[in-house]
Design an enzyme around this catalytic site. Structure first.
Site, PDB file in Angstrom:
ATOM      1  N   ASP A  64       0.818  -1.207   0.000  1.00 29.45           N
ATOM      2  CA  ASP A  64       0.000   0.000   0.000  1.00 29.45           C
ATOM      3  C   ASP A  64       0.854   1.260   0.000  1.00 29.45           C
ATOM      4  OD1 ASP A  64      -2.360  -1.538   0.185  1.00 29.45           O
ATOM      5  OD2 ASP A  64      -2.180  -1.640   2.367  1.00 29.45           O
ATOM      6  N   TYR A  89       6.637 -10.154   6.864  1.00 27.83           N
ATOM      7  CA  TYR A  89       6.436  -8.720   7.054  1.00 27.83           C
ATOM      8  C   TYR A  89       6.831  -8.353   8.473  1.00 27.83           C
ATOM      9  CZ  TYR A  89       3.534  -8.039   2.839  1.00 27.83           C
ATOM     10  OH  TYR A  89       3.071  -7.942   1.550  1.00 27.83           O
TER      11      TYR A  89
END
Length: 246
Positions: free
Chosen positions: A54, A112
């Site tokens: 994003d 992540y």
């Protein structure tokens, strides 16, 4: 036809995410790289990434592949791109891959990291890479909560994805929660993550850490399969794609 595999690092602060957007392609990582690679290879290049990140999200080990009609030495591609690429994006490695390699479909695991700065003041040198939250976090409670998330579950409560046709079942292999000085790092390793999933997981675990939820409540959230039952979407700047395994 030749297939190239690239490993890419980028600071996502100034970009509208990975995916190319109509009207402002050079404000995205994909758009900027495709533009330069197309000039380098004298043909239109289409990059396939392991997944989208994003706006504001960073990467230390994003992986992408692209095809060319003719062969180029990987080093010559690197040398060309280095002349035109901004300093907030870097190609760490490029190599010729098998014709069948696909950066997204062949990915087995992704890792992540989500970083939280709990100091009184945001560190000026890490503020773009950490969510500043001046609160004491109960790491033991967060670890207890995260244990309920490990394994294969329906994570419908932990995604902003609107489609009802796509599966929301994912497998999280491991979650590590560590603190060094003021920085708390949440590390997630799984077979895939949906839109905003890591940020929603992090926002929910933060609520556990500040005492707004109990660790046991995570089971209720999983069972509900409703986005409204989980925590907030944590800010983008704390998130980084660290590694993709094949």
């Amino acid at each position: 036809m030749y297939n190239y595999k690239m490993t890419i690092a980028y600071d996502g602060t100034k970009y509208n995410g990975w995916q190319k957007q109509t009207g402002a392609p050079l404000k995205t990582i994909q758009g900027k790289l495709e533009h330069i690679l197309s000039l380098c290879c004298n043909q239109e290049i289409q990059l396939i990434a392991s997944g989208r990140t994003d706006a504001g999200v960073h990467a230390k080990g994003q992986v992408a592949n692209f095809h060319t009609n003719e062969y180029f030495e990987p080093q010559s591609i690197l040398d060309y791109v280095a002349q035109y690429l901004a300093q907030d994006v870097a190609i760490l490695d490029i190599k010729v891959a098998s014709e069948r390699f696909h950066a997204r479909y062949n990915a087995k695991f992704k890792t992540y990291e989500y970083k939280i700065d709990t100091g009184l003041f945001a560190n000026p040198f890490t503020k773009d890479y950490c969510y500043h939250l001046h609160k004491n976090l109960d790491l033991e409670a967060m670890k207890q909560a995260s244990a309920h998330l490990i394994g294969t579950h329906d994570f419908a409560s932990f995604t902003s994805m609107k489609s009802k046709k796509k599966s929301t079942v994912r497998m999280i292999a491991d979650i590590k929660i560590e603190q060094q000085n003021n920085i708390v790092t949440l590390s997630y390793r799984g077979d895939g993550f949906m839109q905003h999933m890591v940020r929603i997981l992090s926002g929910t675990l933060i609520e556990v850490g500040i005492g707004e939820r109990t660790p046991q409540n995570i089971l209720e959230v999983l069972e509900a399969k409703e986005r409204a039952k989980s925590g907030p979407t944590a800010p983008a700047n704390g998130l980084c794609l660290v590694d993709v395994e094949y």
